[in-house]
Design a protein around this motif. Structure first.
Motif, PDB file in Angstrom:
ATOM      1  N   ASP A 168       0.860  -1.188   0.000  1.00  0.00           N
ATOM      2  CA  ASP A 168       0.000   0.000   0.000  1.00  0.00           C
ATOM      3  C   ASP A 168       0.898   1.240   0.000  1.00  0.00           C
ATOM      4  N   VAL A 169       0.725   2.109  -0.983  1.00  0.00           N
ATOM      5  CA  VAL A 169       1.540   3.343  -1.013  1.00  0.00           C
ATOM      6  C   VAL A 169       0.642   4.579  -0.997  1.00  0.00           C
ATOM      7  N   ALA A 170      -0.592   4.412  -0.526  1.00  0.00           N
ATOM      8  CA  ALA A 170      -1.555   5.511  -0.614  1.00  0.00           C
ATOM      9  C   ALA A 170      -1.210   6.627   0.359  1.00  0.00           C
ATOM     10  N   ASP A 171      -0.251   7.449  -0.024  1.00  0.00           N
ATOM     11  CA  ASP A 171      -0.003   8.623   0.815  1.00  0.00           C
ATOM     12  C   ASP A 171      -0.888   9.791   0.374  1.00  0.00           C
ATOM     13  N   GLY A 172      -1.646   9.573  -0.698  1.00  0.00           N
ATOM     14  CA  GLY A 172      -2.581  10.609  -1.138  1.00  0.00           C
ATOM     15  C   GLY A 172      -3.782  10.627  -0.211  1.00  0.00           C
ATOM     16  N   TYR A 173      -4.664  11.571  -0.445  1.00  0.00           N
ATOM     17  CA  TYR A 173      -5.806  11.708   0.438  1.00  0.00           C
ATOM     18  C   TYR A 173      -6.981  10.840   0.035  1.00  0.00           C
ATOM     19  N   ILE A 174      -6.985  10.366  -1.226  1.00  0.00           N
ATOM     20  CA  ILE A 174      -8.281  10.061  -1.798  1.00  0.00           C
ATOM     21  C   ILE A 174      -8.502   8.615  -2.175  1.00  0.00           C
ATOM     22  N   ASN A 175      -7.498   7.974  -2.764  1.00  0.00           N
ATOM     23  CA  ASN A 175      -7.734   6.672  -3.377  1.00  0.00           C
ATOM     24  C   ASN A 175      -6.886   5.568  -2.757  1.00  0.00           C
ATOM     25  N   ALA A 176      -7.197   4.331  -3.126  1.00  0.00           N
ATOM     26  CA  ALA A 176      -6.356   3.187  -2.784  1.00  0.00           C
ATOM     27  C   ALA A 176      -5.277   3.062  -3.858  1.00  0.00           C
TER      28      ALA A 176
ATOM     29  N   PHE B 265      -1.522   0.989  -4.818  1.00  0.00           N
ATOM     30  CA  PHE B 265      -0.619  -0.100  -4.466  1.00  0.00           C
ATOM     31  C   PHE B 265       0.509  -0.205  -5.495  1.00  0.00           C
ATOM     32  N   ILE B 266       1.657  -0.690  -5.012  1.00  0.00           N
ATOM     33  CA  ILE B 266       2.733  -1.089  -5.918  1.00  0.00           C
ATOM     34  C   ILE B 266       2.815  -2.602  -5.887  1.00  0.00           C
ATOM     35  N   ILE B 267       2.841  -3.188  -7.066  1.00  0.00           N
ATOM     36  CA  ILE B 267       2.957  -4.639  -7.169  1.00  0.00           C
ATOM     37  C   ILE B 267       4.284  -4.943  -7.866  1.00  0.00           C
TER      38      ILE B 267
ATOM     39  N   VAL C 268       4.372  -2.684 -11.269  1.00  0.00           N
ATOM     40  CA  VAL C 268       3.335  -1.780 -11.779  1.00  0.00           C
ATOM     41  C   VAL C 268       2.694  -1.086 -10.585  1.00  0.00           C
ATOM     42  N   CYS C 269       1.951  -0.024 -10.891  1.00  0.00           N
ATOM     43  CA  CYS C 269       1.222   0.692  -9.860  1.00  0.00           C
ATOM     44  C   CYS C 269      -0.271   0.499 -10.133  1.00  0.00           C
ATOM     45  N   ALA C 270      -1.044   0.160  -9.101  1.00  0.00           N
ATOM     46  CA  ALA C 270      -2.483  -0.046  -9.262  1.00  0.00           C
ATOM     47  C   ALA C 270      -3.227   0.938  -8.376  1.00  0.00           C
ATOM     48  N   LYS C 271      -4.345   1.462  -8.897  1.00  0.00           N
ATOM     49  CA  LYS C 271      -5.076   2.509  -8.181  1.00  0.00           C
ATOM     50  C   LYS C 271      -6.562   2.224  -8.344  1.00  0.00           C
ATOM     51  N   GLN C 272      -7.288   2.293  -7.247  1.00  0.00           N
ATOM     52  CA  GLN C 272      -8.737   2.091  -7.347  1.00  0.00           C
ATOM     53  C   GLN C 272      -9.483   3.278  -6.737  1.00  0.00           C
TER      54      GLN C 272
ATOM     55  N   MET D 200      -1.012   1.183 -13.971  1.00  0.00           N
ATOM     56  CA  MET D 200      -0.111   2.031 -14.763  1.00  0.00           C
ATOM     57  C   MET D 200       1.339   1.645 -14.506  1.00  0.00           C
ATOM     58  N   GLU D 201       2.183   2.186 -15.338  1.00  0.00           N
ATOM     59  CA  GLU D 201       3.628   2.029 -15.190  1.00  0.00           C
ATOM     60  C   GLU D 201       4.047   2.395 -13.762  1.00  0.00           C
ATOM     61  N   LYS D 202       4.880   1.587 -13.164  1.00  0.00           N
ATOM     62  CA  LYS D 202       5.452   1.939 -11.858  1.00  0.00           C
ATOM     63  C   LYS D 202       6.622   2.894 -12.080  1.00  0.00           C
ATOM     64  N   LEU D 203       6.591   3.983 -11.369  1.00  0.00           N
ATOM     65  CA  LEU D 203       7.679   4.951 -11.487  1.00  0.00           C
ATOM     66  C   LEU D 203       8.719   4.631 -10.432  1.00  0.00           C
ATOM     67  N   SER D 204       9.933   4.366 -10.878  1.00  0.00           N
ATOM     68  CA  SER D 204      10.986   3.970  -9.956  1.00  0.00           C
ATOM     69  C   SER D 204      12.316   4.298 -10.598  1.00  0.00           C
TER      70      SER D 204
ATOM     71  N   VAL E 246      10.602   9.822  -6.797  1.00  0.00           N
ATOM     72  CA  VAL E 246       9.996  10.204  -5.518  1.00  0.00           C
ATOM     73  C   VAL E 246       8.986  11.320  -5.785  1.00  0.00           C
ATOM     74  N   VAL E 247       8.060  11.463  -4.856  1.00  0.00           N
ATOM     75  CA  VAL E 247       7.089  12.543  -4.984  1.00  0.00           C
ATOM     76  C   VAL E 247       7.805  13.872  -4.730  1.00  0.00           C
ATOM     77  N   LEU E 248       7.590  14.833  -5.609  1.00  0.00           N
ATOM     78  CA  LEU E 248       8.337  16.084  -5.536  1.00  0.00           C
ATOM     79  C   LEU E 248       8.140  16.802  -4.199  1.00  0.00           C
TER      80      LEU E 248
ATOM     81  N   ILE F 101       1.299  12.691 -12.335  1.00  0.00           N
ATOM     82  CA  ILE F 101       0.352  11.618 -11.986  1.00  0.00           C
ATOM     83  C   ILE F 101      -0.965  12.222 -11.506  1.00  0.00           C
ATOM     84  N   ASP F 102      -1.958  11.379 -11.279  1.00  0.00           N
ATOM     85  CA  ASP F 102      -3.139  11.723 -10.478  1.00  0.00           C
ATOM     86  C   ASP F 102      -4.062  12.767 -11.134  1.00  0.00           C
ATOM     87  N   GLY F 103      -4.469  12.481 -12.383  1.00  0.00           N
ATOM     88  CA  GLY F 103      -5.297  13.447 -13.109  1.00  0.00           C
ATOM     89  C   GLY F 103      -6.793  13.333 -12.834  1.00  0.00           C
ATOM     90  N   GLU F 104      -7.167  12.895 -11.654  1.00  0.00           N
ATOM     91  CA  GLU F 104      -8.602  12.634 -11.410  1.00  0.00           C
ATOM     92  C   GLU F 104      -9.427  13.913 -11.287  1.00  0.00           C
ATOM     93  N   PHE F 105      -8.784  15.059 -11.085  1.00  0.00           N
ATOM     94  CA  PHE F 105      -9.532  16.316 -11.026  1.00  0.00           C
ATOM     95  C   PHE F 105      -9.634  16.985 -12.399  1.00  0.00           C
TER      96      PHE F 105
HETATM   97  N1  LIG Z   1       2.871   5.359 -11.201  1.00  0.00           N
HETATM   98  C1  LIG Z   1       3.325   5.334  -9.925  1.00  0.00           C
HETATM   99  N2  LIG Z   1       4.486   4.709  -9.626  1.00  0.00           N
HETATM  100  C2  LIG Z   1       4.919   4.686  -8.366  1.00  0.00           C
HETATM  101  N3  LIG Z   1       4.288   5.237  -7.335  1.00  0.00           N
HETATM  102  C3  LIG Z   1       3.127   5.880  -7.583  1.00  0.00           C
HETATM  103  C4  LIG Z   1       2.598   5.953  -8.882  1.00  0.00           C
HETATM  104  N4  LIG Z   1       1.429   6.640  -8.820  1.00  0.00           N
HETATM  105  C5  LIG Z   1       1.246   6.962  -7.531  1.00  0.00           C
HETATM  106  N5  LIG Z   1       2.276   6.522  -6.780  1.00  0.00           N
HETATM  107  C6  LIG Z   1       2.421   6.699  -5.311  1.00  0.00           C
HETATM  108  O1  LIG Z   1       1.135   6.637  -4.722  1.00  0.00           O
HETATM  109  C7  LIG Z   1       0.842   7.840  -4.043  1.00  0.00           C
HETATM  110  C8  LIG Z   1      -0.624   8.197  -4.179  1.00  0.00           C
HETATM  111  O2  LIG Z   1      -0.959   8.348  -5.567  1.00  0.00           O
HETATM  112  P1  LIG Z   1      -1.916   9.525  -6.062  1.00  0.00           P
HETATM  113  O3  LIG Z   1      -2.175   9.307  -7.485  1.00  0.00           O
HETATM  114  O4  LIG Z   1      -1.341  10.845  -5.677  1.00  0.00           O
HETATM  115  O5  LIG Z   1      -3.214   9.179  -5.159  1.00  0.00           O
HETATM  116  P2  LIG Z   1      -4.434  10.124  -4.701  1.00  0.00           P
HETATM  117  O6  LIG Z   1      -5.315  10.224  -5.901  1.00  0.00           O
HETATM  118  O7  LIG Z   1      -5.060   9.354  -3.610  1.00  0.00           O
HETATM  119  O8  LIG Z   1      -3.895  11.441  -4.277  1.00  0.00           O
HETATM  120  C9  LIG Z   1       1.751   8.859  -4.695  1.00  0.00           C
HETATM  121  O9  LIG Z   1       1.985   9.920  -3.812  1.00  0.00           O
HETATM  122  C10 LIG Z   1       2.996   8.031  -4.963  1.00  0.00           C
HETATM  123  O10 LIG Z   1       3.754   7.905  -3.798  1.00  0.00           O
END
Ligand SMILES: Nc1ncnc2c1ncn2[C@@H]1O[C@H](COP(=O)(O)OP(=O)(O)O)[C@@H](O)[C@H]1O
Ligand SMILES: Nc1ncnc2c1ncn2[C@@H]1O[C@H](COP(=O)(O)OP(=O)(O)O)[C@@H](O)[C@H]1O
Lengths: 437, 437
Positions: free
Chosen positions: B47-55, B57-59, B66-70, B122-126, B129-131, B258-262
């Protein structure tokens, strides 16, 4: 995940309806048949399609009549060689439905819409006449200008960020964004064609020098481009999109807006400008009609008055609705931000500024619409009835010179008095544009 | 004839996916499973959900990750008591698909979207780091500002009336108009809440006097209202809608958005302003971090430089793309209207004016975003890491005073030098707003 769900089209087989088909369709609609009364064999149907685009019929029965309209897969006036999406009837019906609660009796009542046949049945307007023809005859109508001003005020307020939460507005935008075939016509015929050489342009040869001067006028094309971008990008409110004097039917006491198939979200000044343009066109056209001089002068004064009446009616009604609906839920100016005395006072200023901005748009769009009706496709009877093409061109040159001045020197026309004052000053514009002001 | 076809939702049963469910989902996608390599039993998920909104994960598998988001039916950080439409994942995926051809490797690659589960892979970014976190640590990245400038230039040009025919733009608008739940958050949190008392607001008590001063500042709320209306009505281009430093992942050589949901259509300056706001926030935040004074000073100079780099990169790239695509088919400035030497020269002026207008928007939206991150919900780590709330409030007061000046006196900030110059001048703003400039 495709974006393009064509919800404008019903599932089933579209076909062009004959008069007999239309009678059969209506016979199958108890509500509509009830308006006509009697039996289908007692009904009469006649073609009234004086418009350019669709099939339109009046059906009369012993008790009453209705008007039926079908979107064809081509431009009626031009023929099948100009294909056009028949789903325009869906947008016209959607426009009527969306606005009925706010404009009420300023439009005919929608009685039926069939999305498979793109077939509309609406209230028959009678003894109404189309405003354009009546204006050409020099007739006047005491209520039309204020009615149209109030119509635009209600329609635009209640579809804008002042009148509805953005969620509602976004739903409307999603729907009307589908009206692309008709909007392509607007974009091309209004904003593009007049400034380039294209097969559809229809000006008389005597105007060639003016057309060339417009094609070569970078300043003018820049002013047009600003409004073109606003038309495409400023989603201020739901517009009729083609609100000229041919889209208004009147009696002495009553005015109705018809033909909303060009509806789109855009700047409110676009609809106001369209109507003003057609009053100005009629003003210039009057010089080409054989008519008693005193009558002509009186009619022209009436026309200029109507432009002022339209604007004042719009302005007063728009602000009245805004003031009367502090809790409309619009996201533009949230009530909670302007709830204290300073806020309420500021809101009054904001309202004044809001309509002042609309006025600036009105003036520019009016000019653009005048030009379009002279140089582009789908010209207007106000000029076409002048059979002497030299005379027609002279009259049109006056209107072109006025429109050009409005677009190139907007600072001169910030005030409505200046706008009205200027109209007569461009009479007598020479046919050689090099000699014109 | 309903407008609201929810094409964002697939037909089927949505459910929140467990980690095991995600493994199973991915195992069923040969393309994705191939990236991971090996067997599902060899994969790890975290689980890498440091964002506020969604689930999120990194697999990882033997060959790659890859990175998965729900999208969840509520705000993850807040819990089920704040429901939120899970179809936001549809809009995030649509945004990525729409922009992939034009932004290329400036965003992670979309590998899969499931509209029933609202599930993105989506592609895992590695080793990205988050800016935001990196900036708080005082790290610098040579390419990020120019990459983000170029990203916004490409994304906005190619979705505007400069880059595509309006038919394409209207299709995009129809699609993204559905993203209402997320846009409601933007409208409320950015444009409304900071100026009223509402349960969601999260400022520290030491800032109460500032919050009250903002709530009572009619001038300020008027300036905000102008931009609020532009945000809702000016459909200039497709925006990311939340382009802060938490939506950018970086290495020394690479930057990804990343994170174009808005995502929504709106004024281009909104995305630019969001990014600038977060650089300014970090600049002010630095005063609250325990750090070597020379290091701090150097980092701050770097930050101000990046604001300039971002703008210059955007500006140069936007104009470059415009010049390079005379036949993009955009309806804004038709090539045929500006084809002669005067027209071509005018087009150069038009381009300059176009970006100058974007700059004006940028400045105002940056100020609005700064305020929002201090007074409203979803505050930023740049300030939250300052544990001493008195100190945090002091630092935030500086940023608030700067933002207020920008909004109330825009004439002072027409020039970018003046904007950058002013930032340090607001350090030392007193906690009593009555004593502040
Ligand atoms: N493609 C990615 N590769 C690696 N880590 C990612 C990727 N996308 C998101 N992350 C990690 O997951 C965290 C939450 O993703 P984000 O899209 O910002 O979620 P939210 O919509 O909940 O804000 C990011 O801050 C980052 O650490
Ligand atoms: N509701 C109505 N009642 C009576 N006549 C109508 C009605 N609607 C349209 N008409 C007549 O039909 C003509 C064409 O209708 P219009 O909607 O303008 O068609 P088009 O879309 O082809 O321009 C009008 O000019 C008017 O004479």
């Amino acid at each position: 995940m495709s974006a393009v769900v064509n919800f404008a089209k019903g599932e089933g087989a579209y076909r062009v309806l004959s008069q007999a088909d239309i009678i059969a369709e209506i016979a199958a609609l108890p509500g509509v048949a009830g308006i006509l009364g009697g039996k289908p064999s007692e009904w009469s149907i006649r073609d009234v399609a004086d418009g350019y685009i669709n099939a339109v019929f009046i059906i009369d029965g012993p008790d009453g009549g209705v008007c039926a309209k079908q979107g064809l897969p081509y431009v009626r006036y031009h023929g099948e060689s100009w294909p056009l999406d028949e789903t325009r009837a869906f947008y016209e019906a959607s426009y009527m439905r969306r606005l009925e609660p706010v404009v009420g009796r300023l439009a005919p009542k929608l009685l039926h819409f069939d999305p498979v046949l793109q077939f509309i049945v609406m209230e028959k307007l009678s003894p109404h006449v189309v405003l354009r023809g009546a204006l050409i005859e020099g007739r006047t109508f005491p209520k039309v200008a204020s009615d149209i001003g109030r119509y635009i005020a209600a329609a635009s307020f209640h579809t804008s960020d002042l009148g509805v939460p953005f969620e509602r507005k976004f739903d409307d935008i999603a729907l009307f964004s589908g009206n692309k075939s008709l909007l392509r016509i607007s974009v091309d015929l209004i904003f593009t064609d007049p400034y380039v050489e294209v097969w559809r342009n229809r000006f008389v040869p005597e105007l060639s020098a003016w057309a060339k001067a417009f094609r070569e006028d970078t300043e003018l094309k820049t002013a047009v481009a600003i409004r073109r971008n606003a038309f495409l990008s400023n989603r201020q409110a739901l517009l009729h999109g083609d609100l000229h004097s041919g889209s208004v039917m009147v009696t002495e006491e009553d005015s109705r807006v018809i033909d909303g198939e060009f509806s789109t979200f855009g700047p409110i000044g676009f609809d106001l400008g369209a109507f003003v343009a057609n009053l100005v066109i009629n003003w210039y056209g009057q010089a080409g009609y054989a008519r008693d001089e005193a009558e002509r002068a009186a009619h022209r004064i009436w026309l200029l008055d109507q432009i002022a009446v339209l604007w004042n009616a719009f302005r007063a009604e728009f602000i009245r609705i805004w003031e009367a609906n502090p809790d409309a839920g619009g996201d533009g100016y949230p009530a909670a931000h302007f709830a204290d005395p300073a806020g309420r006072a500021r809101l009054a200023t904001i309202r004044e500024q809001y309509v002042a901005d609309i006025f600036e748009d009105l003036v520019a769009f009016a000019a653009i619409k005048i030009i379009r009706r002279i140089l582009s496709y789908a010209q207007v009877a106000d000029f076409l009835v002048i059979e002497d093409t030299q005379r027609r061109a002279e009259v049109q040159a006056n209107a072109l010179a006025f429109a050009r001045a409005v677009l190139k020197d907007p600072a001169r026309f910030r005030d409505f008095g200046a706008f009205l004052d200027a109209i007569p000053r461009f009479e007598g514009t020479p046919l050689d544009p090099a000699l014109a002001r």
